[in-house]
Motif scaffolding. Sequence first.
Motif, PDB file in Angstrom:
ATOM      1  N   SER A 127       1.243   4.205  -3.021  1.00 14.74           N
ATOM      2  CA  SER A 127       0.854   5.582  -2.713  1.00 14.74           C
ATOM      3  C   SER A 127       1.933   6.560  -3.187  1.00 14.74           C
ATOM      4  O   SER A 127       2.976   6.164  -3.697  1.00 14.74           O
ATOM      5  CB  SER A 127       0.641   5.741  -1.213  1.00 14.74           C
ATOM      6  N   ASP A 128       1.673   7.825  -2.998  1.00  9.53           N
ATOM      7  CA  ASP A 128       2.623   8.865  -3.382  1.00  9.53           C
ATOM      8  C   ASP A 128       3.527   9.279  -2.225  1.00  9.53           C
ATOM      9  O   ASP A 128       4.143  10.339  -2.272  1.00  9.53           O
ATOM     10  CB  ASP A 128       1.874  10.101  -3.896  1.00  9.53           C
ATOM     11  N   LYS A 172       0.844  -1.211   0.000  1.00  9.81           N
ATOM     12  CA  LYS A 172       0.000   0.000   0.000  1.00  9.81           C
ATOM     13  C   LYS A 172       0.873   1.254   0.000  1.00  9.81           C
ATOM     14  O   LYS A 172       0.605   2.206  -0.728  1.00  9.81           O
ATOM     15  CB  LYS A 172      -0.923  -0.018   1.217  1.00  9.81           C
ATOM     16  N   TYR A 173       1.903   1.272   0.835  1.00 10.27           N
ATOM     17  CA  TYR A 173       2.821   2.411   0.842  1.00 10.27           C
ATOM     18  C   TYR A 173       3.524   2.559  -0.497  1.00 10.27           C
ATOM     19  O   TYR A 173       3.765   3.662  -0.968  1.00 10.27           O
ATOM     20  CB  TYR A 173       3.863   2.279   1.958  1.00 10.27           C
ATOM     21  N   GLU A 179      -1.402  14.263   2.871  1.00  8.42           N
ATOM     22  CA  GLU A 179      -0.560  13.767   3.956  1.00  8.42           C
ATOM     23  C   GLU A 179      -0.740  14.545   5.249  1.00  8.42           C
ATOM     24  O   GLU A 179      -0.655  13.976   6.328  1.00  8.42           O
ATOM     25  CB  GLU A 179       0.906  13.824   3.538  1.00  8.42           C
TER      26      GLU A 179
END
Length: 185
Positions: free
Chosen positions: A83-84, A79-80, A106
């Motif tokens: 993500s951006d 998942k990380y 964030e």
Amino acid sequence: MKRFNLIALLFAVLLAFTPDTALAEIGGLTKCSESPAFNKRLTSSVKKLEQRKALYDSETPQALALQQQINQTKARFEKYGRSDLLCGTDGLPHLIADGRWSHAAEFILPGFGFIYISGWIGWVGRKYIRAVSTTANPSESEIIINVPLALKIMATGYIWPISAWQDLISGDLVAPKDEVTVSPR
């Protein structure tokens, strides 16, 4: 109510047009999916869990729990990676809190969410205290909560920014100076 809907629409449009790519020119950070330290951290975490799992028979509750933990670790890292988020040389994701819209998800948006929810709680508490102060025994109503009244107030508290603005304009939000006690010093 129309203003609230307009504000909600504005935030939705801002969220829709935030860029999907991470800018990696921030302090030597790289996108997590491209970070060697991030991938090394994943490998070492999974390896440690697999070593612990090897100590047990494959169908024991301990081994099954460790396998579940391995799956959760892989899912978290995946998942990380998708993500951006940007990772440092330590392989950990870093939050960028410098006000850039490319990193609004964030810090800025969760910050606004925190302020909104804490304001909602405070506004509902203020409104409840004002409502029970007119009862026969207000001190008891502060200790023993009137649940139906509290739920009714909570259900309408989501528009607290508009209500607070209206109370500020009408002069009901702030006490007059002659009602505020001042130290004699």
